[in-house]
Design a protein around this motif. Sequence first.
Motif, PDB file in Angstrom:
ATOM      1  N   SER A  45       0.827  -1.205   0.000  1.00 34.13           N
ATOM      2  CA  SER A  45       0.000   0.000   0.000  1.00 34.13           C
ATOM      3  C   SER A  45       0.866   1.261   0.000  1.00 34.13           C
ATOM      4  N   SER A  46       1.951   1.243   0.763  1.00 30.68           N
ATOM      5  CA  SER A  46       2.844   2.408   0.815  1.00 30.68           C
ATOM      6  C   SER A  46       3.469   2.682  -0.548  1.00 30.68           C
ATOM      7  N   LEU A  47       3.852   1.620  -1.252  1.00 33.31           N
ATOM      8  CA  LEU A  47       4.445   1.789  -2.579  1.00 33.31           C
ATOM      9  C   LEU A  47       3.431   2.396  -3.541  1.00 33.31           C
ATOM     10  N   MET A  48       2.175   1.943  -3.467  1.00 31.89           N
ATOM     11  CA  MET A  48       1.153   2.503  -4.356  1.00 31.89           C
ATOM     12  C   MET A  48       0.916   3.980  -4.064  1.00 31.89           C
ATOM     13  N   LYS A  49       0.925   4.349  -2.778  1.00 31.03           N
ATOM     14  CA  LYS A  49       0.762   5.761  -2.417  1.00 31.03           C
ATOM     15  C   LYS A  49       1.937   6.592  -2.921  1.00 31.03           C
ATOM     16  N   GLN A  50       3.137   6.037  -2.826  1.00 23.57           N
ATOM     17  CA  GLN A  50       4.330   6.739  -3.310  1.00 23.57           C
ATOM     18  C   GLN A  50       4.246   6.995  -4.810  1.00 23.57           C
ATOM     19  N   LEU A  55       3.013  10.508  -9.685  1.00 20.61           N
ATOM     20  CA  LEU A  55       2.342  10.677 -10.974  1.00 20.61           C
ATOM     21  C   LEU A  55       1.319  11.818 -10.931  1.00 20.61           C
ATOM     22  N   GLU A  56       0.626  11.950  -9.809  1.00 22.25           N
ATOM     23  CA  GLU A  56      -0.317  13.068  -9.677  1.00 22.25           C
ATOM     24  C   GLU A  56       0.407  14.402  -9.731  1.00 22.25           C
ATOM     25  N   ALA A  57       1.604  14.458  -9.127  1.00 23.34           N
ATOM     26  CA  ALA A  57       2.398  15.689  -9.161  1.00 23.34           C
ATOM     27  C   ALA A  57       2.780  16.055 -10.594  1.00 23.34           C
ATOM     28  N   GLN A  58       2.807  15.056 -11.476  1.00 24.62           N
ATOM     29  CA  GLN A  58       3.094  15.303 -12.891  1.00 24.62           C
ATOM     30  C   GLN A  58       1.818  15.611 -13.683  1.00 24.62           C
ATOM     31  N   GLY A  59       0.677  15.662 -12.975  1.00 27.45           N
ATOM     32  CA  GLY A  59      -0.587  15.996 -13.632  1.00 27.45           C
ATOM     33  C   GLY A  59      -1.370  14.804 -14.133  1.00 27.45           C
ATOM     34  N   GLU A  60      -0.988  13.589 -13.708  1.00 26.04           N
ATOM     35  CA  GLU A  60      -1.657  12.389 -14.219  1.00 26.04           C
ATOM     36  C   GLU A  60      -2.944  12.116 -13.449  1.00 26.04           C
ATOM     37  N   GLU A  61      -3.998  11.726 -14.166  1.00 27.47           N
ATOM     38  CA  GLU A  61      -5.247  11.313 -13.525  1.00 27.47           C
ATOM     39  C   GLU A  61      -5.023   9.982 -12.802  1.00 27.47           C
ATOM     40  N   THR A  62      -5.645   9.857 -11.637  1.00 23.85           N
ATOM     41  CA  THR A  62      -5.473   8.645 -10.840  1.00 23.85           C
ATOM     42  C   THR A  62      -6.813   8.180 -10.304  1.00 23.85           C
ATOM     43  N   GLU A  63      -7.042   6.874 -10.386  1.00 25.42           N
ATOM     44  CA  GLU A  63      -8.207   6.265  -9.754  1.00 25.42           C
ATOM     45  C   GLU A  63      -7.694   5.361  -8.633  1.00 25.42           C
ATOM     46  N   TYR A  64      -8.213   5.574  -7.440  1.00 26.14           N
ATOM     47  CA  TYR A  64      -7.761   4.819  -6.267  1.00 26.14           C
ATOM     48  C   TYR A  64      -8.741   3.688  -5.966  1.00 26.14           C
ATOM     49  N   ILE A  65      -8.184   2.535  -5.643  1.00 29.97           N
ATOM     50  CA  ILE A  65      -9.003   1.386  -5.247  1.00 29.97           C
ATOM     51  C   ILE A  65      -8.680   1.060  -3.795  1.00 29.97           C
ATOM     52  N   GLY A 342      14.540  -0.187   0.427  1.00 32.23           N
ATOM     53  CA  GLY A 342      14.513  -0.948  -0.823  1.00 32.23           C
ATOM     54  C   GLY A 342      13.166  -0.838  -1.515  1.00 32.23           C
ATOM     55  N   VAL A 343      12.072  -0.853  -0.731  1.00 27.97           N
ATOM     56  CA  VAL A 343      10.733  -0.690  -1.294  1.00 27.97           C
ATOM     57  C   VAL A 343      10.605   0.695  -1.940  1.00 27.97           C
ATOM     58  N   ARG A 344      11.144   1.708  -1.269  1.00 26.26           N
ATOM     59  CA  ARG A 344      11.074   3.072  -1.805  1.00 26.26           C
ATOM     60  C   ARG A 344      11.826   3.169  -3.136  1.00 26.26           C
ATOM     61  N   ARG A 345      12.993   2.549  -3.221  1.00 27.89           N
ATOM     62  CA  ARG A 345      13.751   2.575  -4.473  1.00 27.89           C
ATOM     63  C   ARG A 345      12.991   1.856  -5.585  1.00 27.89           C
ATOM     64  N   GLN A 346      12.299   0.764  -5.214  1.00 28.80           N
ATOM     65  CA  GLN A 346      11.473   0.066  -6.200  1.00 28.80           C
ATOM     66  C   GLN A 346      10.375   0.991  -6.717  1.00 28.80           C
ATOM     67  N   GLY A 347       9.790   1.782  -5.822  1.00 27.83           N
ATOM     68  CA  GLY A 347       8.766   2.740  -6.226  1.00 27.83           C
ATOM     69  C   GLY A 347       9.312   3.777  -7.191  1.00 27.83           C
ATOM     70  N   GLU A 348      10.497   4.270  -6.930  1.00 28.42           N
ATOM     71  CA  GLU A 348      11.110   5.252  -7.833  1.00 28.42           C
ATOM     72  C   GLU A 348      11.347   4.662  -9.219  1.00 28.42           C
ATOM     73  N   GLU A 349      11.729   3.402  -9.257  1.00 24.66           N
ATOM     74  CA  GLU A 349      11.944   2.739 -10.550  1.00 24.66           C
ATOM     75  C   GLU A 349      10.636   2.628 -11.334  1.00 24.66           C
ATOM     76  N   ILE A 350       9.532   2.301 -10.622  1.00 21.74           N
ATOM     77  CA  ILE A 350       8.230   2.210 -11.283  1.00 21.74           C
ATOM     78  C   ILE A 350       7.793   3.580 -11.799  1.00 21.74           C
ATOM     79  N   VAL A 351       8.031   4.624 -11.018  1.00 21.05           N
ATOM     80  CA  VAL A 351       7.677   5.979 -11.446  1.00 21.05           C
ATOM     81  C   VAL A 351       8.412   6.334 -12.739  1.00 21.05           C
ATOM     82  N   ARG A 352       9.690   6.003 -12.801  1.00 22.95           N
ATOM     83  CA  ARG A 352      10.458   6.302 -14.021  1.00 22.95           C
ATOM     84  C   ARG A 352       9.885   5.562 -15.223  1.00 22.95           C
TER      85      ARG A 352
END
Length: 359
Positions: A45-50, A55-65, A342-352
């Motif tokens: 859940s923390s990774l999804m929030k990250q 992505l929202e900061a970049q202006g992307e639309e987001t739907e939360y489940i 390590g989870v945070r770094r994984q999140g950064e990789e997904i964002v890229r």
Amino acid sequence: MEPKVTFFLGANAPSGFYSLYDELLSPQDAQRVFLLKGGPGCGKSSLMKQVSAALEAQGEETEYIRCSGDPDSLDAVLFPRLGAALVDATAPHVREPSLPGVVESYIDLGRFYDHAALSTLREEIQAATSGYKSHYKGAYRCLTAVAQLKEDNRSLLLTPSLEEKLRKRARGILSREVKKAGQEPGKLTRRFLGAISCQGRSCLFETAETLCHKVYELLDTYGLGSGMLTVLAAGAMGAGYDVILCPSPLFPDRAEHLLIPQLSLGFVTSTPELPYEGRPYRRVRIDAMAEKELLVQYKSRLKFSRKIQSALLSQGVDALAQAKAQHDELEKLYNPHVDFEGVRRQGEEIVRELTALRE
């Protein structure tokens, strides 16, 4: 804070966990889906929030489940314009890839566990795991009884005459609100707007208001209006509009709410137990359309049944709250032994990777 589009894709239903997770993103629209694997407390859940915050900061639309077991937790995030999503793909909403490597990728967050440290906690982890699963079984037994009583009440009042009245009202609304938009029929998306969770019975009415400026409030104590919503959905799709049909958590085969974002038009069911507290565009008093003779004849029976339903639902919610408390204890056992950096770094990789989809 700007309102967010938020739904549930799972429900605690009488039959157990009911999943719509395979309908999160249509196969033709899917470009990139990350399936998150890993046990309790590993940071899904923390990774999804990250990722969603970035992505929202970049202006992307987001739907939360949200998670139907714990609405404060996320089970998925969807980026519709990118055709991308992150999904908690563990039980009870297991999801497997349809085009592995092309669209979906597994993300193993279990690799961030300290296995040596966790092995010393084996007995405590086994006990906590067994405990929270048993509470869910008790909750589902209560929800089964509630659903049976609700169905009994509904069957007393839902006559052919009432069904025709509801169809006629739906056709009148369609003629007034829905003008034909094109030759191609609209698409159907299913989402749960409501849930029965450790926090009680809830509904994300704010999502309806975010997507729809004109909201019809359907005053429906006995679950009589699902057929009307089905007619409205079919009419809107036939006129070329996409619809979001929201099933009932207790009766997942029946519609409880309907949203037509392209028309900014919504229909929400309001009950004495869970009333819509917004300012509706119009009200449809479905209870008043039932045959008065039947309401008088069965008044005591209906009242007593609703009282028993309330008590049973309260017991079910208590069981879900106990399951949540047990799961919290389980996460407390795991959390100190997770490499969250390590989870945070994984999140950064997904964002890229998701950002590159926009280029």
